[in-house]
Design a protein around this motif. Structure first.
Motif, PDB file in Angstrom:
ATOM      1  N   ARG A   1       0.828  -1.215   0.000  1.00 18.68           N
ATOM      2  CA  ARG A   1       0.000   0.000   0.000  1.00 18.68           C
ATOM      3  C   ARG A   1       0.864   1.267   0.000  1.00 18.68           C
ATOM      4  N   ILE A   2       1.937   1.276   0.777  1.00 14.69           N
ATOM      5  CA  ILE A   2       2.829   2.435   0.814  1.00 14.69           C
ATOM      6  C   ILE A   2       3.458   2.644  -0.558  1.00 14.69           C
ATOM      7  N   ALA A   3       3.891   1.559  -1.213  1.00 10.81           N
ATOM      8  CA  ALA A   3       4.484   1.667  -2.552  1.00 10.81           C
ATOM      9  C   ALA A   3       3.493   2.268  -3.549  1.00 10.81           C
ATOM     10  N   VAL A   4       2.234   1.849  -3.479  1.00  8.65           N
ATOM     11  CA  VAL A   4       1.203   2.388  -4.375  1.00  8.65           C
ATOM     12  C   VAL A   4       0.994   3.881  -4.103  1.00  8.65           C
ATOM     13  N   ILE A   5       0.889   4.249  -2.836  1.00  9.71           N
ATOM     14  CA  ILE A   5       0.668   5.650  -2.472  1.00  9.71           C
ATOM     15  C   ILE A   5       1.839   6.515  -2.935  1.00  9.71           C
ATOM     16  N   LEU A   6       3.060   6.071  -2.666  1.00  5.16           N
ATOM     17  CA  LEU A   6       4.233   6.858  -3.055  1.00  5.16           C
ATOM     18  C   LEU A   6       4.345   6.962  -4.578  1.00  5.16           C
ATOM     19  N   GLY A   7       3.961   5.906  -5.282  1.00 11.54           N
ATOM     20  CA  GLY A   7       3.994   5.933  -6.738  1.00 11.54           C
ATOM     21  C   GLY A   7       3.025   6.930  -7.340  1.00 11.54           C
ATOM     22  N   ALA A   8       1.948   7.224  -6.624  1.00 12.41           N
ATOM     23  CA  ALA A   8       0.926   8.141  -7.110  1.00 12.41           C
ATOM     24  C   ALA A   8       1.168   9.587  -6.672  1.00 12.41           C
ATOM     25  N   GLU A   9       2.093   9.803  -5.762  1.00 13.16           N
ATOM     26  CA  GLU A   9       2.357  11.146  -5.225  1.00 13.16           C
ATOM     27  C   GLU A   9       3.685  11.673  -5.758  1.00 13.16           C
ATOM     28  N   ALA A  10       3.614  12.540  -6.747  1.00 14.47           N
ATOM     29  CA  ALA A  10       4.827  13.103  -7.343  1.00 14.47           C
ATOM     30  C   ALA A  10       5.636  13.857  -6.285  1.00 14.47           C
ATOM     31  N   GLY A  11       6.935  13.601  -6.262  1.00 17.21           N
ATOM     32  CA  GLY A  11       7.819  14.322  -5.352  1.00 17.21           C
ATOM     33  C   GLY A  11       7.879  13.766  -3.946  1.00 17.21           C
ATOM     34  N   LYS A  12       7.105  12.746  -3.638  1.00 16.69           N
ATOM     35  CA  LYS A  12       7.128  12.150  -2.299  1.00 16.69           C
ATOM     36  C   LYS A  12       7.900  10.842  -2.366  1.00 16.69           C
ATOM     37  N   SER A  13       8.866  10.686  -1.465  1.00 14.30           N
ATOM     38  CA  SER A  13       9.738   9.514  -1.531  1.00 14.30           C
ATOM     39  C   SER A  13       9.570   8.560  -0.355  1.00 14.30           C
ATOM     40  N   ALA A  14       8.822   8.980   0.673  1.00  9.95           N
ATOM     41  CA  ALA A  14       8.686   8.126   1.860  1.00  9.95           C
ATOM     42  C   ALA A  14       7.444   8.505   2.649  1.00  9.95           C
ATOM     43  N   MET A  15       7.036   7.579   3.513  1.00 10.88           N
ATOM     44  CA  MET A  15       5.984   7.855   4.485  1.00 10.88           C
ATOM     45  C   MET A  15       6.652   8.030   5.847  1.00 10.88           C
ATOM     46  N   ARG A  16       6.352   9.119   6.516  1.00 11.23           N
ATOM     47  CA  ARG A  16       6.875   9.363   7.862  1.00 11.23           C
ATOM     48  C   ARG A  16       5.821   8.922   8.875  1.00 11.23           C
ATOM     49  N   VAL A  17       6.246   8.116   9.836  1.00 11.29           N
ATOM     50  CA  VAL A  17       5.377   7.707  10.933  1.00 11.29           C
ATOM     51  C   VAL A  17       5.988   8.287  12.197  1.00 11.29           C
ATOM     52  N   SER A  18       5.168   9.005  12.958  1.00 13.15           N
ATOM     53  CA  SER A  18       5.665   9.607  14.189  1.00 13.15           C
ATOM     54  C   SER A  18       4.652   9.409  15.312  1.00 13.15           C
ATOM     55  N   VAL A  19       5.129   9.589  16.524  1.00 17.39           N
ATOM     56  CA  VAL A  19       4.281   9.485  17.716  1.00 17.39           C
ATOM     57  C   VAL A  19       4.175  10.876  18.303  1.00 17.39           C
ATOM     58  N   GLU A  20       2.942  11.289  18.591  1.00 13.30           N
ATOM     59  CA  GLU A  20       2.697  12.599  19.181  1.00 13.30           C
ATOM     60  C   GLU A  20       1.898  12.439  20.460  1.00 13.30           C
ATOM     61  N   GLY A  21       2.048  13.392  21.356  1.00 18.32           N
ATOM     62  CA  GLY A  21       1.216  13.412  22.555  1.00 18.32           C
ATOM     63  C   GLY A  21      -0.204  13.771  22.166  1.00 18.32           C
ATOM     64  N   GLY A  22      -1.161  13.195  22.859  1.00 16.57           N
ATOM     65  CA  GLY A  22      -2.561  13.479  22.559  1.00 16.57           C
ATOM     66  C   GLY A  22      -3.303  12.221  22.174  1.00 16.57           C
ATOM     67  N   GLY A  23      -4.470  12.407  21.617  1.00 19.12           N
ATOM     68  CA  GLY A  23      -5.298  11.259  21.280  1.00 19.12           C
ATOM     69  C   GLY A  23      -6.071  10.822  22.509  1.00 19.12           C
ATOM     70  N   CYS A  24      -7.047   9.987  22.318  1.00 21.96           N
ATOM     71  CA  CYS A  24      -7.912   9.604  23.433  1.00 21.96           C
ATOM     72  C   CYS A  24      -7.250   8.655  24.420  1.00 21.96           C
ATOM     73  N   SER A  25      -6.073   8.105  24.082  1.00 24.26           N
ATOM     74  CA  SER A  25      -5.389   7.209  25.026  1.00 24.26           C
ATOM     75  C   SER A  25      -4.029   7.736  25.483  1.00 24.26           C
ATOM     76  N   GLY A  26      -3.660   8.954  25.109  1.00 26.53           N
ATOM     77  CA  GLY A  26      -2.407   9.538  25.581  1.00 26.53           C
ATOM     78  C   GLY A  26      -1.403   9.845  24.498  1.00 26.53           C
ATOM     79  N   PHE A  27      -1.218   8.925  23.544  1.00 19.53           N
ATOM     80  CA  PHE A  27      -0.328   9.129  22.407  1.00 19.53           C
ATOM     81  C   PHE A  27      -1.092   8.785  21.138  1.00 19.53           C
ATOM     82  N   SER A  28      -0.663   9.369  20.022  1.00 22.93           N
ATOM     83  CA  SER A  28      -1.280   9.001  18.750  1.00 22.93           C
ATOM     84  C   SER A  28      -0.213   8.915  17.668  1.00 22.93           C
ATOM     85  N   TYR A  29      -0.501   8.108  16.656  1.00 22.81           N
ATOM     86  CA  TYR A  29       0.386   7.952  15.519  1.00 22.81           C
ATOM     87  C   TYR A  29       0.008   8.970  14.459  1.00 22.81           C
ATOM     88  N   LYS A  30       1.003   9.501  13.786  1.00 23.89           N
ATOM     89  CA  LYS A  30       0.774  10.442  12.699  1.00 23.89           C
ATOM     90  C   LYS A  30       1.470   9.900  11.456  1.00 23.89           C
TER      91      LYS A  30
END
Length: 110
Positions: free
Chosen positions: A15-44
């Motif tokens: 799925r990531i390969a398909v998404i990146l192939g369709a998005e000109a100029g994008k070479s990667a997906m960034r996954v990060s953890v942020e404070g917040g969300g209904c359980s304390g942390f959330s993925y972005k």
């Protein structure tokens, strides 16, 4: 860091390969953890065109995921998966460090 210990499932890599192939100029997906969300942390999830100096790179087939070192602390041992079922399509992180999560699938606590 030699021991990344975050993996991509086959379905997430496809799925990531398909998404990146369709998005000109994008070479990667960034996954990060942020404070917040209904359980304390959330993925972005973001599409980016380059990596930062301290990013950890997770690659499988034609998929490339970037994780900053601070987020990696919370994601150690996780698998990034892509689920397509009757409830919809989404990226989900199977995190062995999470002691609780909520129904949205993107919020967790440690």
């Amino acid at each position: 860091m030699t021991d990344i210990n975050v993996t991509l499932s086959d379905s997430a890599a496809k799925r990531i390969a398909v998404i990146l192939g369709a998005e000109a100029g994008k070479s990667a997906m960034r996954v990060s953890v942020e404070g917040g969300g209904c359980s304390g942390f959330s993925y972005k999830f973001d599409l980016v065109d380059g990596q930062e100096a301290d990013d950890v790179v997770v690659e499988k087939d034609n998929a490339k995921v970037l994780i900053d070192k601070m987020s990696l602390i919370y994601m150690a041992g996780s698998e990034i998966d892509f689920v397509d079922n009757l409830l919809g399509q989404s990226f989900q992180i199977k995190n062995p460090n999470a002691v609780a999560s909520c129904g949205c699938g993107t919020s967790f606590s440690i």
